[in-house]
Enzyme design. Structure first.
Site, PDB file in Angstrom:
ATOM      1  N   ASP A  37       0.809  -0.918  -0.076  1.00  0.00           N
ATOM      2  CA  ASP A  37       0.083   0.015  -0.101  1.00  0.00           C
ATOM      3  C   ASP A  37       1.040   1.577   0.082  1.00  0.00           C
ATOM      4  O   ASP A  37       2.364   1.188   0.631  1.00  0.00           O
ATOM      5  CB  ASP A  37      -1.119   0.549   0.953  1.00  0.00           C
ATOM      6  CG  ASP A  37      -1.912  -0.741   1.161  1.00  0.00           C
ATOM      7  OD1 ASP A  37      -2.209  -1.699  -0.005  1.00  0.00           O
ATOM      8  OD2 ASP A  37      -2.373  -1.419   2.721  1.00  0.00           O
TER       9      ASP A  37
HETATM   10  N1  URA Z   1      -1.050  -5.289   4.425  1.00  0.00           N
HETATM   11  C1  URA Z   1      -1.799  -4.465   4.320  1.00  0.00           C
HETATM   12  O1  URA Z   1      -2.440  -3.890   5.135  1.00  0.00           O
HETATM   13  N2  URA Z   1      -1.201  -2.971   4.014  1.00  0.00           N
HETATM   14  C2  URA Z   1       0.191  -3.958   2.439  1.00  0.00           C
HETATM   15  O2  URA Z   1       0.089  -3.185   2.525  1.00  0.00           O
HETATM   16  C3  URA Z   1       0.751  -5.115   3.153  1.00  0.00           C
HETATM   17  C4  URA Z   1      -0.358  -6.165   3.667  1.00  0.00           C
END
Ligand code: URA
Length: 237
Positions: free
Chosen positions: A103
């Site tokens: 993310d």
């Molecule tokens: N879980 C999340 O919440 N974000 C990520 O980027 C990867 C795994």
């Protein structure tokens, strides 16, 4: 060879992502737009372009680990014009692309490669490859709450698979928790904590299978070590 495989071999994207690129009408073969998945190309004769750029099969395979900082998106073209990771890997000659994603607000280990077969293998859900995250968590958290995460929680209408959960630190209402999962659902770790009424304020991925972030500085990348190069074939099997 099927068009999506050719795109993957040329380092454009993983085979799955290549299918999306074809469907979106960005691919031309000998000047004709192709949106059909099974389309066959002869890689020695046909001229294949993506966004007007002619493709050639990548000779040199490249495998790197990037420590993605917060505030960068993993994909290469964002509809909101946010900074993307290409800014951090501009000194790499090969067209590497990310294996899976992190993310915008998550930092840590991202694998990048132009080896479509390796990328597919690592990202494939059936391989059950462990991904390790360190989460800074706000809200009440103890072993009982950790047990709920270990057993699996409901997110987006589906239970998560059992997770390994270790409480590294707990002070008042703030805890640091290591979570190991092998699924890769959208914002999975954040949603798992939301399901037990905690909010993740910081999230960092520290490992995918045998690939570790170690002390690579934020925003830097490195090539695979010799030991990591030896793992490639193991994951492809
Ligand atoms: N879980 C999340 O919440 N974000 C990520 O980027 C990867 C795994």
């Amino acid at each position: 060879m099927r068009l999506q495989k050719f795109l993957a071999i040329c380092g454009v994207a993983s085979r799955r992502k290549a299918e999306e690129i074809i469907a979106s009408g960005r691919v031309y073969v000998n000047g004709n737009k192709i949106t059909e998945m099974g389309f066959s190309v002869n890689e020695t004769i046909d001229v294949v372009t993506v966004d007007g750029e002619k493709l050639r099969p990548e000779e040199n395979k490249r495998y790197i680990i990037l420590n993605k900082p917060k505030g960068y998106i993993t994909s290469m073209n964002d509809q909101f014009d946010r900074p993307d990771i290409t800014a951090l890997i501009s000194d790499i000659n090969e067209r590497v692309y990310p294996v899976g994603r992190l993310d915008y607000d998550t930092e840590g280990l991202l694998l990048l490669t132009n080896d479509g077969e390796f990328a597919n293998a690592v990202a494939h859900p059936k391989k059950n490859i462990d991904k390790v995250y360190i989460a800074k968590v706000k809200g009440f958290f103890d072993e009982e709450v950790a047990d709920k995460l270990r057993a699996g929680v409901m997110i987006d209408g589906k239970m998560t698979a059992p997770a390994k959960v270790t409480v590294l630190k707990s002070e008042g209402n703030v805890s640091e928790v290591r979570v190991t999962i092998h699924e890769g659902r959208n914002r999975q770790v954040r949603k798992m904590f939301e399901a037990v009424s905690c909010r993740v304020s910081d999230l960092k991925r520290t490992a995918i299978g045998g690939f570790m972030l170690g002390n690579l500085p934020k925003g830097s990348w490195r090539d695979f070590t010799e030991a990591e190069m030896k793992l490639i074939d193991k994951y492809k099997k």
